[in-house]
Design a protein around this motif. Structure first.
Motif, PDB file in Angstrom:
ATOM      1  N   HIS A  41      36.552  -6.766   1.014  1.00 22.69           N
ATOM      2  CA  HIS A  41      37.766  -5.946   1.112  1.00 22.69           C
ATOM      3  C   HIS A  41      39.004  -6.800   1.358  1.00 22.69           C
ATOM      4  CE1 HIS A  41      35.507  -2.297   0.763  1.00 22.69           C
ATOM      5  NE2 HIS A  41      34.815  -2.518   1.867  1.00 22.69           N
ATOM      6  N   ALA A  42      38.847  -7.877   2.131  1.00 22.01           N
ATOM      7  CA  ALA A  42      39.970  -8.780   2.357  1.00 22.01           C
ATOM      8  C   ALA A  42      40.409  -9.442   1.056  1.00 22.01           C
ATOM      9  CB  ALA A  42      39.591  -9.840   3.389  1.00 22.01           C
ATOM     10  N   GLU A  43      39.456  -9.805   0.205  1.00 22.22           N
ATOM     11  CA  GLU A  43      39.772 -10.406  -1.085  1.00 22.22           C
ATOM     12  C   GLU A  43      40.522  -9.423  -1.979  1.00 22.22           C
ATOM     13  OE1 GLU A  43      38.923 -13.299  -2.860  1.00 22.22           O
ATOM     14  OE2 GLU A  43      38.096 -14.441  -1.197  1.00 22.22           O
ATOM     15  N   VAL A  44      40.112  -8.152  -1.951  1.00 23.69           N
ATOM     16  CA  VAL A  44      40.798  -7.134  -2.753  1.00 23.69           C
ATOM     17  C   VAL A  44      42.248  -6.992  -2.309  1.00 23.69           C
ATOM     18  CG1 VAL A  44      40.874  -4.682  -3.358  1.00 23.69           C
ATOM     19  CG2 VAL A  44      38.672  -5.863  -3.255  1.00 23.69           C
ATOM     20  N   VAL A  45      42.440  -6.857  -0.999  1.00 22.87           N
ATOM     21  CA  VAL A  45      43.792  -6.695  -0.461  1.00 22.87           C
ATOM     22  C   VAL A  45      44.641  -7.931  -0.753  1.00 22.87           C
ATOM     23  CG1 VAL A  45      45.137  -6.416   1.652  1.00 22.87           C
ATOM     24  CG2 VAL A  45      43.048  -5.097   1.338  1.00 22.87           C
ATOM     25  N   ALA A  46      44.065  -9.112  -0.536  1.00 20.80           N
ATOM     26  CA  ALA A  46      44.801 -10.359  -0.756  1.00 20.80           C
ATOM     27  C   ALA A  46      45.222 -10.500  -2.213  1.00 20.80           C
ATOM     28  CB  ALA A  46      43.940 -11.553  -0.335  1.00 20.80           C
ATOM     29  N   HIS A  47      44.334 -10.129  -3.139  1.00 25.01           N
ATOM     30  CA  HIS A  47      44.651 -10.256  -4.555  1.00 25.01           C
ATOM     31  C   HIS A  47      45.728  -9.264  -4.972  1.00 25.01           C
ATOM     32  CE1 HIS A  47      43.857 -12.079  -8.382  1.00 25.01           C
ATOM     33  NE2 HIS A  47      43.664 -10.916  -8.961  1.00 25.01           N
ATOM     34  N   LYS A  48      45.779  -8.121  -4.297  1.00 23.96           N
ATOM     35  CA  LYS A  48      46.785  -7.111  -4.622  1.00 23.96           C
ATOM     36  C   LYS A  48      48.170  -7.527  -4.146  1.00 23.96           C
ATOM     37  CE  LYS A  48      48.621  -3.180  -5.819  1.00 23.96           C
ATOM     38  NZ  LYS A  48      48.843  -2.863  -7.244  1.00 23.96           N
ATOM     39  N   ILE A  49      48.280  -7.986  -2.906  1.00 24.13           N
ATOM     40  CA  ILE A  49      49.609  -8.268  -2.350  1.00 24.13           C
ATOM     41  C   ILE A  49      50.034  -9.715  -2.537  1.00 24.13           C
ATOM     42  CG2 ILE A  49      49.361  -6.434  -0.653  1.00 24.13           C
ATOM     43  CD1 ILE A  49      48.722  -8.443   1.445  1.00 24.13           C
ATOM     44  N   GLY A  50      49.097 -10.601  -2.942  1.00 22.21           N
ATOM     45  CA  GLY A  50      49.446 -11.983  -3.243  1.00 22.21           C
ATOM     46  C   GLY A  50      49.548 -12.856  -2.003  1.00 22.21           C
ATOM     47  N   TYR A 108      50.694 -13.354   1.903  1.00 24.88           N
ATOM     48  CA  TYR A 108      50.498 -12.117   2.655  1.00 24.88           C
ATOM     49  C   TYR A 108      49.023 -11.760   2.795  1.00 24.88           C
ATOM     50  CZ  TYR A 108      55.430 -11.712   1.446  1.00 24.88           C
ATOM     51  OH  TYR A 108      56.761 -11.964   1.284  1.00 24.88           O
ATOM     52  N   GLY A 109      48.234 -12.038   1.762  1.00 22.88           N
ATOM     53  CA  GLY A 109      46.822 -11.670   1.801  1.00 22.88           C
ATOM     54  C   GLY A 109      46.065 -12.353   2.919  1.00 22.88           C
ATOM     55  N   THR A 110      46.272 -13.640   3.083  1.00 21.64           N
ATOM     56  CA  THR A 110      45.592 -14.360   4.161  1.00 21.64           C
ATOM     57  C   THR A 110      46.102 -13.912   5.526  1.00 21.64           C
ATOM     58  OG1 THR A 110      47.195 -16.159   3.932  1.00 21.64           O
ATOM     59  CG2 THR A 110      45.121 -16.389   2.741  1.00 21.64           C
ATOM     60  N   LEU A 111      47.387 -13.556   5.602  1.00 18.44           N
ATOM     61  CA  LEU A 111      47.968 -13.106   6.867  1.00 18.44           C
ATOM     62  C   LEU A 111      47.354 -11.786   7.309  1.00 18.44           C
ATOM     63  CD1 LEU A 111      50.133 -13.673   9.033  1.00 18.44           C
ATOM     64  CD2 LEU A 111      51.718 -12.321   7.641  1.00 18.44           C
ATOM     65  N   VAL A 112      47.073 -10.905   6.347  1.00 11.20           N
ATOM     66  CA  VAL A 112      46.480  -9.602   6.664  1.00 11.20           C
ATOM     67  C   VAL A 112      45.144  -9.784   7.373  1.00 11.20           C
ATOM     68  CG1 VAL A 112      45.393  -7.561   5.654  1.00 11.20           C
ATOM     69  CG2 VAL A 112      47.646  -8.271   4.881  1.00 11.20           C
ATOM     70  N   LEU A 113      44.271 -10.624   6.811  1.00 10.29           N
ATOM     71  CA  LEU A 113      42.945 -10.823   7.414  1.00 10.29           C
ATOM     72  C   LEU A 113      43.055 -11.499   8.769  1.00 10.29           C
ATOM     73  CD1 LEU A 113      39.899 -10.661   7.260  1.00 10.29           C
ATOM     74  CD2 LEU A 113      39.887 -12.776   5.925  1.00 10.29           C
ATOM     75  N   ALA A 114      43.899 -12.525   8.881  1.00  6.00           N
ATOM     76  CA  ALA A 114      44.031 -13.256  10.142  1.00  6.00           C
ATOM     77  C   ALA A 114      44.544 -12.353  11.260  1.00  6.00           C
ATOM     78  CB  ALA A 114      44.961 -14.458   9.961  1.00  6.00           C
ATOM     79  N   VAL A 115      45.595 -11.589  10.983  1.00 13.15           N
ATOM     80  CA  VAL A 115      46.177 -10.731  12.017  1.00 13.15           C
ATOM     81  C   VAL A 115      45.252  -9.568  12.347  1.00 13.15           C
ATOM     82  CG1 VAL A 115      48.101  -9.182  12.555  1.00 13.15           C
ATOM     83  CG2 VAL A 115      48.542 -11.383  11.455  1.00 13.15           C
ATOM     84  N   LEU A 159      42.829   1.491  -4.948  1.00 15.55           N
ATOM     85  CA  LEU A 159      41.681   0.666  -4.550  1.00 15.55           C
ATOM     86  C   LEU A 159      42.061  -0.279  -3.408  1.00 15.55           C
ATOM     87  CD1 LEU A 159      38.702   0.062  -5.506  1.00 15.55           C
ATOM     88  CD2 LEU A 159      39.666  -1.901  -6.697  1.00 15.55           C
ATOM     89  N   ALA A 160      43.268  -0.855  -3.484  1.00 14.05           N
ATOM     90  CA  ALA A 160      43.720  -1.772  -2.441  1.00 14.05           C
ATOM     91  C   ALA A 160      43.893  -1.049  -1.108  1.00 14.05           C
ATOM     92  CB  ALA A 160      45.036  -2.430  -2.860  1.00 14.05           C
ATOM     93  N   TRP A 161      44.435   0.176  -1.132  1.00 11.78           N
ATOM     94  CA  TRP A 161      44.584   0.952   0.099  1.00 11.78           C
ATOM     95  C   TRP A 161      43.236   1.291   0.705  1.00 11.78           C
ATOM     96  CZ3 TRP A 161      48.578   1.317   3.099  1.00 11.78           C
ATOM     97  CH2 TRP A 161      49.872   1.203   2.585  1.00 11.78           C
ATOM     98  N   MET A 162      42.277   1.663  -0.146  1.00  6.22           N
ATOM     99  CA  MET A 162      40.928   1.954   0.346  1.00  6.22           C
ATOM    100  C   MET A 162      40.306   0.714   0.977  1.00  6.22           C
ATOM    101  SD  MET A 162      39.401   4.335  -2.734  1.00  6.22           S
ATOM    102  CE  MET A 162      37.756   4.277  -2.031  1.00  6.22           C
ATOM    103  N   SER A 163      40.476  -0.417   0.321  1.00  6.80           N
ATOM    104  CA  SER A 163      39.917  -1.658   0.859  1.00  6.80           C
ATOM    105  C   SER A 163      40.597  -2.048   2.165  1.00  6.80           C
ATOM    106  CB  SER A 163      40.061  -2.796  -0.164  1.00  6.80           C
ATOM    107  OG  SER A 163      39.061  -2.709  -1.145  1.00  6.80           O
ATOM    108  N   GLY A 164      41.911  -1.813   2.269  1.00  4.33           N
ATOM    109  CA  GLY A 164      42.615  -2.117   3.504  1.00  4.33           C
ATOM    110  C   GLY A 164      42.081  -1.313   4.678  1.00  4.33           C
ATOM    111  N   ALA A 165      41.843  -0.007   4.429  1.00  3.12           N
ATOM    112  CA  ALA A 165      41.307   0.842   5.492  1.00  3.12           C
ATOM    113  C   ALA A 165      39.882   0.428   5.849  1.00  3.12           C
ATOM    114  CB  ALA A 165      41.337   2.306   5.045  1.00  3.12           C
TER     115      ALA A 165
END
Length: 362
Positions: free
Chosen positions: A55-64, A67-74, A214-220
């Motif tokens: 799911h982190a990979e999906v979100v990261a690929h969507k937002i680029g 930001y993608g790595t920051l989402v998972l770290a935070v 799909l990205a929103w679902m993966s984020g949740a």
């Protein structure tokens, strides 16, 4: 990474199994089934880790990037902070060293273990890898400052003897930590975003961007997975502690293992990025996780300790100080040219091996 228009069933089943296992434990299933239920909790934990990475990979690929790595770290750090704070509130003044132990273990695991494995894996597959030096230099500079200010300097202040800050000092250092981390995030995402973008293309550079739904679902589902992973790690910690003590190993080893489990989603994501020749993404994940771990944890536990009138233990011992400073220096030198090979990865992993060995055999 290949991303379709729908989520694979296993990535949804993972967090569901994890939370069902936690619910069963709360209802007393572990007392009835014993070791078999512990095995189920362990399976659910690692399934949740793999789902979180997806799911982190999906979100990261969507937002680029970055930001993608920051989402998972935070995300994982915020959940870790919530767990530490809840344990401190439940355990009282006896747990005032919990944040220090967790943060130190996380920094050593990331700087030596995670970065070392990524450099070794990437160098072994691609020979020499490159990254943008400006971004990594900014991260290491900030990490060195926060690490020393929060875990080394308390041993040498005189207002309060011992490895502690006084109340005013603690508030000041908490503010400094937030300012440093906040400035780094601003630089990473706004002011100098190009410093943290990959220097060269990776294997999935041209993969199709996943749809927004799909990205929103993966984020949740990412948040659900990470919360489940942390709670499952906490549930398994008593059995793990008993096993470690039975072997005659120091209790500090339990904290290292728990920290490793909590950091596992980021570690796997960083490893996959390095193997795909995206070392910049890998380093963004690793160093960003270390910064978030200190920059968010210390201010949070400072507030808890001040409100409860506790004296927060922050200073590490001499042996740990030597290992921390060695790790910062060697990592800075290893990443100081913008190019890495298996040599740098091997050196960092050997330092990590020494850290583990002297923890077990102090």
């Amino acid at each position: 990474m290949k991303i379709s228009t729908t989520l694979p069933a296993w990535t949804i089943a993972g967090p569901v199994l994890g939370w069902l296992a936690l619910a069963g434990k709360a209802l007393g299933a572990q007392e009835l089934l014993g070791g078999a239920y512990l095995a189920l909790l362990a399976i659910a934990l690692f399934w949740g880790v793999l789902a979180a990475v997806f799911h982190a990979e999906v979100v990261a690929h969507k937002i680029g990037e970055p930001y993608g790595t920051l989402v998972l770290a935070v995300a994982v750090t915020a959940i870790e902070v919530a767990l530490i704070v809840s344990l401190m509130i439940a355990g009282g003044a006896e747990t005032t060293g919990l944040a220090r132990d967790t943060v130190f273990a996380a920094v050593m695991l990331i700087l030596n273990g995670m970065v070392g494995i990524c450099l070794l894996a990437g160098g072994g597959r691609h020979g020499e890898q490159t990254f943008t030096l400006s971004g990594v230099s900014a991260a290491l500079t900030t990490l060195a400052a926060i690490s020393v200010l929060t875990m080394v300097l308390p041993n040498y202040t005189t207002t309060t003897p011992g490895p502690f800050y006084s109340g005013s000092q603690l508030i000041f250092i908490a503010v400094v930590s937030l300012v440093l981390y906040g400035t780094f995030v601003f630089v990473q995402t706004v002011r100098h975003r190009d410093y943290f973008l990959p220097a060269g293309g990776g294997e999935d550079e041209h993969a199709p961007v996943p749809p927004a739904k799909l990205a929103w679902m993966s984020g949740a589902l990412l948040l659900v997975c990470l919360a489940g992973v942390v709670l499952l790690a906490k549930s398994l910690s008593p059995a793990l502690e008993a096993a470690v003590l039975k072997m005659g190993a120091p209790k500090a080893l339990v904290g290292i293992i728990i920290a490793a489990v909590v950091l596992l989603p980021e570690g796997i994501a960083a490893y996959q990025a390095a193997r795909a020749n995206r070392l910049q993404t890998s380093l963004n994940l690793a160093l960003g996780s270390a910064l978030a771990s200190i920059g968010l944890t210390i201010p949070a536990v400072a507030i808890v300790s001040i409100l409860n009138g506790w004296t927060l233990t922050l200073g590490i011992d001499v042996k740990s100080t030597v290992l921390l400073l060695l790790s910062i220096i060697v990592t800075s030198l290893s990443l100081g040219s913008g190019r890495t090979t298996i040599m740098q990865g091997t050196v960092l992993l050997m330092i990590f091996a020494v850290y583990l060995f002297v923890t077990v055999v102090p």
